[in-house]
Design an enzyme around this catalytic site. Sequence first.
Site, PDB file in Angstrom:
ATOM      1  N   ASP A  64       0.815  -1.210   0.000  1.00  0.00           N
ATOM      2  CA  ASP A  64       0.000   0.000   0.000  1.00  0.00           C
ATOM      3  C   ASP A  64       0.852   1.266   0.000  1.00  0.00           C
ATOM      4  OD1 ASP A  64       0.938  -0.566   2.563  1.00  0.00           O
ATOM      5  OD2 ASP A  64      -1.024  -1.082   3.338  1.00  0.00           O
ATOM      6  N   HIS A 135      -7.366  -4.912  10.004  1.00  0.00           N
ATOM      7  CA  HIS A 135      -7.055  -4.674   8.583  1.00  0.00           C
ATOM      8  C   HIS A 135      -5.777  -5.392   8.161  1.00  0.00           C
ATOM      9  CE1 HIS A 135      -4.693  -0.854   9.858  1.00  0.00           C
ATOM     10  NE2 HIS A 135      -3.816  -1.686   9.378  1.00  0.00           N
ATOM     11  N   GLU A 140      -9.639  -1.829   5.294  1.00  0.00           N
ATOM     12  CA  GLU A 140     -10.278  -1.609   6.592  1.00  0.00           C
ATOM     13  C   GLU A 140     -11.523  -2.500   6.708  1.00  0.00           C
ATOM     14  OE1 GLU A 140      -8.601  -0.178   8.665  1.00  0.00           O
ATOM     15  OE2 GLU A 140      -7.893   1.827   8.150  1.00  0.00           O
TER      16      GLU A 140
HETATM   17  C1  F6R Z   1       1.523  -1.805   6.077  1.00  0.00           C
HETATM   18  C2  F6R Z   1       0.200  -2.375   6.142  1.00  0.00           C
HETATM   19  C3  F6R Z   1      -0.582  -2.463   7.400  1.00  0.00           C
HETATM   20  C4  F6R Z   1       0.262  -2.809   8.628  1.00  0.00           C
HETATM   21  C5  F6R Z   1      -0.609  -2.781   9.875  1.00  0.00           C
HETATM   22  C6  F6R Z   1       0.193  -3.065  11.120  1.00  0.00           C
HETATM   23  O1  F6R Z   1       2.028  -1.869   4.754  1.00  0.00           O
HETATM   24  O2  F6R Z   1      -0.297  -2.748   5.135  1.00  0.00           O
HETATM   25  O3  F6R Z   1      -1.594  -3.426   7.257  1.00  0.00           O
HETATM   26  O4  F6R Z   1       0.832  -4.069   8.455  1.00  0.00           O
HETATM   27  O5  F6R Z   1      -1.195  -1.527   9.987  1.00  0.00           O
HETATM   28  O6  F6R Z   1       1.095  -2.027  11.337  1.00  0.00           O
HETATM   29  P1  F6R Z   1       2.286  -2.179  12.377  1.00  0.00           P
HETATM   30  O7  F6R Z   1       3.154  -3.272  11.855  1.00  0.00           O
HETATM   31  O8  F6R Z   1       3.002  -0.877  12.371  1.00  0.00           O
HETATM   32  O9  F6R Z   1       1.657  -2.537  13.672  1.00  0.00           O
END
Ligand code: F6R
Length: 257
Positions: A64, A135, A140
């Site tokens: 993303d 997500h 979402e």
């Molecule tokens: C990032 C992504 C998100 C994260 C998720 C967890 O490219 O697609 O789905 O993997 O928000 O974020 P962290 O690892 O920072 O807890």
Amino acid sequence: MAEIVIVADAEAAGDLAADAVLRRLSRATTPTWGVATGSTPLSTYRAIAARDHDLSGVRAFALDEYVGLPAGHPESYRAVLDRELVHPLGLNTEKVHVPDGSHEGLESAGERYEREIADAGGIEVQILGIGTDGHVGFNEPGSSLASRTRVKTLTEQTRQDNARFFDSPDDVPRHCVTQGLGTISRARHLILLAFGEGKAAAIAAAVEGPVTAAVPGSIIQLHPSVTVFVDEAAASRLAHADYYRHAYENKPRWQVL
Ligand code: F6R
């Protein structure tokens, strides 16, 4: 069922995930790697960097990108991946694809990205983190299970969770371009990682709850080849944790990824 591997900490998970990624990429005819940003995959990237493999031939696809951050913004996922992945692991920047989050051409950004993935022969192994709201990518709750890469609106929960990377919570973009749940599901193997108490509810819902758009991470239940690496805290709400431990301890040698 996904294989659930409960380990002591993020470093242990990173080591195992690194093995799995490198094994998959080295066997693939076209090594294509789906990469995530955020805190979760960092121990995996560190473990891979420490192994000093030549990854210059690997083609990588980000999950993303934020919409509307100026080119070179340090928190754009392009910049984050350059810093945390491309340079430390020796990837070739030209082979690292990130959805185009610029305002110009936003309408076609999803379609263009889908084509790039298809032209590369699809994704061999996809790294995923999970949000506290369940997500994956930036799909979402409520995202179609069949969705393709497109623009999505971030929830306020996700914006708050990601505010730690920005100077002010108001600076967190409201929109993103993300691979869809259908896109992610077409990767040939998924590796989902989660660490800490804050992820325990999301992991329990994704692994053991119903398959539902309300928990985008639950798509892993429909995929034939998934490994979930979690630490004890993220595993703390799994009803069948003892069975997962038992299955892993008794894993047949032939059953490697
Ligand atoms: C990032 C992504 C998100 C994260 C998720 C967890 O490219 O697609 O789905 O993997 O928000 O974020 P962290 O690892 O920072 O807890």
